[in-house]
Motif scaffolding. Structure first.
Motif, PDB file in Angstrom:
ATOM      1  N   ASP A   1     -14.582  -6.529   0.898  1.00 32.95           N
ATOM      2  CA  ASP A   1     -13.943  -7.836   0.679  1.00 32.95           C
ATOM      3  C   ASP A   1     -13.264  -8.327   1.952  1.00 32.95           C
ATOM      4  O   ASP A   1     -13.413  -9.491   2.336  1.00 32.95           O
ATOM      5  N   CYS A   2     -12.568  -7.414   2.667  1.00 34.94           N
ATOM      6  CA  CYS A   2     -11.875  -7.832   3.897  1.00 34.94           C
ATOM      7  C   CYS A   2     -12.883  -8.154   4.990  1.00 34.94           C
ATOM      8  O   CYS A   2     -12.720  -9.113   5.747  1.00 34.94           O
TER       9      CYS A   2
ATOM     10  N   ILE B   1       0.846  -1.201   0.000  1.00 33.62           N
ATOM     11  CA  ILE B   1       0.000   0.000   0.000  1.00 33.62           C
ATOM     12  C   ILE B   1       0.886   1.258   0.000  1.00 33.62           C
ATOM     13  O   ILE B   1       0.646   2.209  -0.749  1.00 33.62           O
ATOM     14  N   LEU B   2       1.947   1.228   0.818  1.00 35.00           N
ATOM     15  CA  LEU B   2       2.832   2.405   0.892  1.00 35.00           C
ATOM     16  C   LEU B   2       3.602   2.595  -0.414  1.00 35.00           C
ATOM     17  O   LEU B   2       3.739   3.724  -0.903  1.00 35.00           O
ATOM     18  N   ARG B   3       4.074   1.483  -1.016  1.00 33.38           N
ATOM     19  CA  ARG B   3       4.815   1.614  -2.289  1.00 33.38           C
ATOM     20  C   ARG B   3       3.910   2.172  -3.386  1.00 33.38           C
ATOM     21  O   ARG B   3       4.328   2.974  -4.207  1.00 33.38           O
TER      22      ARG B   3
ATOM     23  N   GLU C   1      -8.677   1.914   7.290  1.00 33.74           N
ATOM     24  CA  GLU C   1      -9.439   2.194   6.074  1.00 33.74           C
ATOM     25  C   GLU C   1      -9.645   0.917   5.245  1.00 33.74           C
ATOM     26  O   GLU C   1     -10.736   0.616   4.778  1.00 33.74           O
ATOM     27  N   ARG C   2      -8.570   0.156   5.111  1.00 35.24           N
ATOM     28  CA  ARG C   2      -8.619  -1.050   4.264  1.00 35.24           C
ATOM     29  C   ARG C   2      -9.524  -2.127   4.887  1.00 35.24           C
ATOM     30  O   ARG C   2     -10.268  -2.800   4.171  1.00 35.24           O
TER      31      ARG C   2
ATOM     32  N   ILE D   1       0.344   4.143   9.977  1.00 35.46           N
ATOM     33  CA  ILE D   1       0.027   2.752   9.607  1.00 35.46           C
ATOM     34  C   ILE D   1      -1.404   2.391  10.016  1.00 35.46           C
ATOM     35  O   ILE D   1      -2.149   1.764   9.253  1.00 35.46           O
ATOM     36  N   MET D   2      -1.815   2.809  11.199  1.00 34.99           N
ATOM     37  CA  MET D   2      -3.171   2.442  11.646  1.00 34.99           C
ATOM     38  C   MET D   2      -4.220   3.130  10.781  1.00 34.99           C
ATOM     39  O   MET D   2      -5.281   2.568  10.526  1.00 34.99           O
TER      40      MET D   2
END
Ligand code: AMP
Length: 220
Positions: free
Chosen positions: A80-81, A38-40, A74-75, A68-69
């Motif tokens: 789907d998750c 996600i960060l890349r 959000e994800r 990070i949190m």
């Protein structure tokens, strides 16, 4: 498609977490959530998040727990998750993140089912990491010594002739990433052991053997 599971993969950089998480996602439908990916992507897209974290990734240091949190909160909300369960790959990486994740999941009433440690000794990691490269188009994984494309310079999966390496896979940065793992992430092992969640897998074996062992410890 298997029953929904909520799993954390713990292990050093280059230990094979990403590869295994992708395989488990494909086989069991659990959604792979990799904070590194996600960060890349945020960096490649030049988003405000990407601009804030670029220098930190390049130096092999850890991004702040708050940042990070924000990303994983959000994800995890996405359908789907929420419906299929998830495999967290590369997060949590500090005790602060582990505690924040525990609170977040407790609020939702969806605690973790298992934490799998993929154990690989340091001496194997440097060669594994510094030799790896990826297809620029389909992101298939390759390695200078262990897994070259069948036809030199051509991706086995999509035929692309363009390959990339991660900018943080240089030997100097890998040293810092390993140090971060030992200092900040290893304390999560006793944290999850105390909660009865920790399972151990030998990450030095072949990719297929590691996947089979993970499925065995997860009971799927
Ligand atoms: P990875 O792809 O998991 O090796 O992550 C690549 C880089 O992203 C790490 O070296 C960190 O700079 C950053 N990163 C990824 N996940 C986290 C995390 N949970 N906490 C802090 N930094 C992270």
């Amino acid at each position: 498609m298997s029953e929904a599971r909520r799993i954390v993969l713990l292990g050093p950089p280059g230990g094979g977490k990403g590869t295994q998480a992708k395989r488990l996602e494909t086989k069991h439908g659990w959604c792979q959530l990799s904070t590194g990916d996600i960060l890349r992507k945020a960096i490649a897209d030049g988003t405000p998040l990407g601009q804030r974290v670029k220098a930190i990734l390049d130096a092999g240091k850890l991004v702040s727990d708050d940042e990070i949190m924000g990303v994983i909160g959000e994800r995890l909300e996405q359908p789907d998750c929420a419906a299929n369960g998830f495999i967290l790959d590369g997060v949590p990486r500090t005790l602060g993140q582990a505690e924040a994740l525990e609170r977040l999941l407790a609020e939702k009433g969806t605690p973790l089912d298992a934490v799998v440690e993929v154990r690989v000794p340091d001496e194997m990691l440097m060669e594994r990491i510094t030799g790896r490269f990826f297809c620029a188009a389909c992101k298939a994984n390759y390695h200078d010594s262990f897994h070259r494309p069948k036809v030199e310079g051509v991706c086995d999966h999509c035929g692309s002739t363009e390959f990339i390496r991660r900018s943080d896979d240089s030997p100097e940065t890998v040293k810092d990433r390993l140090a971060s793992y030992h200092e900040q992430t290893e304390p999560l092992l006793p944290f999850y052991e105390e909660r009865g969640l920790l399972k151990l897998v030998d990450g030095t074996r072949s990719m297929d053997e590691v996947t089979a062992e993970m499925e065995r410890v997860l009971g799927v």
